[in-house]
Each structure stands twice: as structure tokens, then as C-alpha cells.
Design an enzyme around this catalytic site. Sequence first.
Site, PDB file in Angstrom:
ATOM      1  N   GLU A  92      31.674  42.067  32.113  1.00 35.10           N
ATOM      2  CA  GLU A  92      32.662  41.000  32.082  1.00 35.10           C
ATOM      3  C   GLU A  92      32.657  40.201  33.373  1.00 35.10           C
ATOM      4  OE1 GLU A  92      35.879  43.538  29.396  1.00 35.10           O
ATOM      5  OE2 GLU A  92      36.464  42.724  31.341  1.00 35.10           O
ATOM      6  N   CYS A 105      35.355  36.288  39.397  1.00 35.64           N
ATOM      7  CA  CYS A 105      35.373  37.735  39.629  1.00 35.64           C
ATOM      8  C   CYS A 105      34.218  38.344  38.849  1.00 35.64           C
ATOM      9  CB  CYS A 105      36.707  38.321  39.163  1.00 35.64           C
ATOM     10  SG  CYS A 105      36.848  40.103  39.429  1.00 35.64           S
ATOM     11  N   CYS A 112      31.884  52.457  35.071  1.00 37.30           N
ATOM     12  CA  CYS A 112      32.305  52.914  36.403  1.00 37.30           C
ATOM     13  C   CYS A 112      32.552  54.407  36.365  1.00 37.30           C
ATOM     14  CB  CYS A 112      33.582  52.169  36.813  1.00 37.30           C
ATOM     15  SG  CYS A 112      34.161  52.569  38.489  1.00 37.30           S
ATOM     16  N   CYS A 116      39.592  55.859  37.691  1.00 38.60           N
ATOM     17  CA  CYS A 116      41.000  55.504  37.917  1.00 38.60           C
ATOM     18  C   CYS A 116      41.763  55.536  36.594  1.00 38.60           C
ATOM     19  CB  CYS A 116      41.102  54.126  38.571  1.00 38.60           C
ATOM     20  SG  CYS A 116      40.304  54.063  40.204  1.00 38.60           S
ATOM     21  N   CYS A 119      42.684  52.190  34.518  1.00 37.57           N
ATOM     22  CA  CYS A 119      41.663  51.143  34.429  1.00 37.57           C
ATOM     23  C   CYS A 119      40.795  51.303  33.185  1.00 37.57           C
ATOM     24  CB  CYS A 119      40.791  51.182  35.688  1.00 37.57           C
ATOM     25  SG  CYS A 119      39.510  49.913  35.721  1.00 37.57           S
ATOM     26  N   SER A 191      35.940  44.410  46.855  1.00 41.60           N
ATOM     27  CA  SER A 191      37.026  45.353  46.616  1.00 41.60           C
ATOM     28  C   SER A 191      36.460  46.751  46.382  1.00 41.60           C
ATOM     29  CB  SER A 191      37.845  44.919  45.397  1.00 41.60           C
ATOM     30  OG  SER A 191      38.835  45.871  45.089  1.00 41.60           O
ATOM     31  N   SER A 214      41.597  48.998  47.063  1.00 39.35           N
ATOM     32  CA  SER A 214      42.468  49.327  45.938  1.00 39.35           C
ATOM     33  C   SER A 214      43.228  50.598  46.305  1.00 39.35           C
ATOM     34  CB  SER A 214      41.635  49.536  44.666  1.00 39.35           C
ATOM     35  OG  SER A 214      40.992  48.338  44.292  1.00 39.35           O
ATOM     36  N   LEU A 215      44.440  50.429  46.801  1.00 39.82           N
ATOM     37  CA  LEU A 215      45.209  51.558  47.330  1.00 39.82           C
ATOM     38  C   LEU A 215      46.102  52.173  46.255  1.00 39.82           C
ATOM     39  CD1 LEU A 215      45.565  53.025  50.048  1.00 39.82           C
ATOM     40  CD2 LEU A 215      47.548  51.557  50.473  1.00 39.82           C
ATOM     41  N   HIS A 216      47.047  51.396  45.752  1.00 41.42           N
ATOM     42  CA  HIS A 216      47.883  51.739  44.589  1.00 41.42           C
ATOM     43  C   HIS A 216      48.863  52.895  44.779  1.00 41.42           C
ATOM     44  CE1 HIS A 216      45.247  48.885  42.804  1.00 41.42           C
ATOM     45  NE2 HIS A 216      44.232  49.705  42.653  1.00 41.42           N
ATOM     46  N   ASN A 290      48.221  45.193  34.284  1.00 41.74           N
ATOM     47  CA  ASN A 290      47.860  44.822  32.915  1.00 41.74           C
ATOM     48  C   ASN A 290      47.683  46.124  32.135  1.00 41.74           C
ATOM     49  OD1 ASN A 290      47.658  41.924  32.647  1.00 41.74           O
ATOM     50  ND2 ASN A 290      45.931  42.007  34.066  1.00 41.74           N
ATOM     51  N   CYS A 333      40.512  44.371  33.351  1.00 39.50           N
ATOM     52  CA  CYS A 333      39.070  44.505  33.481  1.00 39.50           C
ATOM     53  C   CYS A 333      38.545  45.623  32.587  1.00 39.50           C
ATOM     54  CB  CYS A 333      38.719  44.786  34.945  1.00 39.50           C
ATOM     55  SG  CYS A 333      36.972  44.684  35.248  1.00 39.50           S
TER      56      CYS A 333
END
Length: 346
Positions: A92, A105, A112, A116, A119, A191, A214-216, A290, A333
Site C-alpha cells: 500500500e 507514505c 511485517c 504490533c 496494526c 518511522s 512509534s512509542l504508543h 484507526n 495501514c
Amino acid sequence: MEKADIKSMTLPQLQEFVEELGEKKFRAGQLYQWMHQKLVTQVSQMTNLPAEFRKRLEEETVMTGCRMIERQTAEDGTCKFLMELSDGNTIETVRMKYHHGNSVCISTQVGCRMGCRFCASTVGGLVRSLTCSEMLEQIYEVQRVTGERVSNVILMGIGEPLDNYDNVVRFIRMLSDEHGLHISQRNITVSTCGLVDGIHRLMEEDLAITLAISLHAPGDKLRREMMPVANRFSIDEIIDACRKYFEKTGRRVTFEYSLVDGKNDGKEHAIELAALLKGMNCHVNLIPLNPVEGRMGERSKRTNVLEFKKILEKYRINSTIRREMGSDIDAACGQLRNKHKGGETT
């Protein structure tokens, strides 16, 4: 014999390759311009190259790329593209329109392996990393399809950029090369979910890019629940690497923080995050989640997002709430790719 991927070659590498084929060195510059400025996809289109040279290129090389097979356009002008690679895999790419120009992006891997919990990109794990040319081609294809120049690039799509380190660094250098699209490195953001070893390598590359983490979560216990990579690298290790990154490069680090309702969006989390980042030259990008079916969590309430930002500002932590773009399409994503794999796209 495996064909050479000439679109992934830097100009010096292409010059050496062209000379090995018995051609003059300046032909490499012409070839490079056709691929990276004029964005052609076929050797036959390179009309100022000798016919015999073009024939050898067609026989011995490949111009690896990607093509758009689906496009979703949101009311705000955001476009999500499903791109097909030469081996049939899909990725994407997202184009966002801002007053300062077009931002794209891109994906850096097919799938991946970071896992996470919230995600969509991690569903199905990692298939393979993208080549440099496949990353470049996402931007080139967007420009070909839209007819508009890209001015900003974010490596925050499918995949973990620092898990594809060598190809990503080459991509940055080629994208910013004056002989190509010549996009300023200051307009490129990488990122990462926090691969500390990769951050240490990146700070030695003499690049002027923006690093985003990307901490979150503000603490290790919560972060381990959300992001398996937290079992490899602690938050203290990440913050230490980020401080050193700023000292070495002078480039302010951005921290991405996706707000998940009832999980990491409380006042206590904001206070803990402010304490963690105290004294750092950094920026916090608050992201309303999202939601992805089958993955962790729902979007934080708007009042909680605003309160979270207010607390950070109270402690003098620079922060913004990411403008929601593409909310009426498969915004998260990996969603569009997963639909395509499931046979749901039209």
C-alpha cells in the site's frame, strides 16, 4: 543468469555497470535520468540510447517496479493505492494533499514481523523486504498516476524500515540525489517501532532526515502488551538512543503515539509520558487510532485526546493531534492489502 536490477543502482554503480557492458560512462547518466527523472518504465522509451545498447539492457537487466491496481479516494483528497509488485505481492501507498504539497507514505516491506497488536500490517507476518527500486517506484507511480509532484515522503507504511536497513538508506540517498527527483532529505521521515541498533546505525549515516519513533506507551509493561518489540528494547534504551541521535544529527525526534480507548489514553499516561520526555528536543504526534477488525482497541474519545494534549502542553512537551485523513476509506495501514488477499476488492 539473474538479471541486474538497474533501477536500484546508484549513479556511480550504474556508471561502473555501463562500462562493464562496453559503453561510455556518460550513457549511465542518460539511463539514470530516464529512470529517475522522466520515470519511464520501458527501455524502449529511452530514445537517445543506441539501439544495440537498449537491446542488451532488455536482455540483461530488469527495471523492477510496481503498478497501481486499485485506488481509493477519500473526500479530503487522500488517495490510497494498492500496488502490485513484479512477483504478484501487493503493498500500500498513500498520497496526502497538504497546503505545502503532496506527501506520500510508502511501504518498505511486504508484510511485517514486528507484531504490533493494533496494526493490520502484521497480519500474516513478513513475506519479504522491498528492494530500493520498489520503494522508489511507489513514489514514481503516484506521480505518473496523479500527474503531480511529490514533495514529502514518509516511510511509515507496511513494514519496519530499519528491518530493511540497507535498502532504506540507499533509497533515501537516491531519492534525494540531484540527478533523480531531488527531494530534500529534510522532507523525508523514517518511522521505526524502536529498533535501537538501527537507530545507532542511522545516526552515523550523515542524513538530514526526520526520525519518528512509534512509542504508543509511556512505560515498558504497557508497551510490551501492545508491541512485542518492547521485549527486545526497553523504553529507556530507545530514549537514550534518541537523545544521542539528536546530539549527533541536530535533528529533532518525533514520537508517534496512537491513542487507544481505555488502554493508553488516560491522564496518568500523559503525565508519565511528559516525565519520560522531559528536557528532550522532541515532538509528540498524537494519533487517533484507526480501528482494525480483529486487532487491539478502539479509537479514543475526542475529549480524551484533547485532554491528553493539554497535559503534555502543561509540562511543555510540544505536541500536535494528527489531522485525520482518509477516514472514509481503508485508512489503517494494511487494511486494503488484507482485503485484496481475501478476495474482497473489486
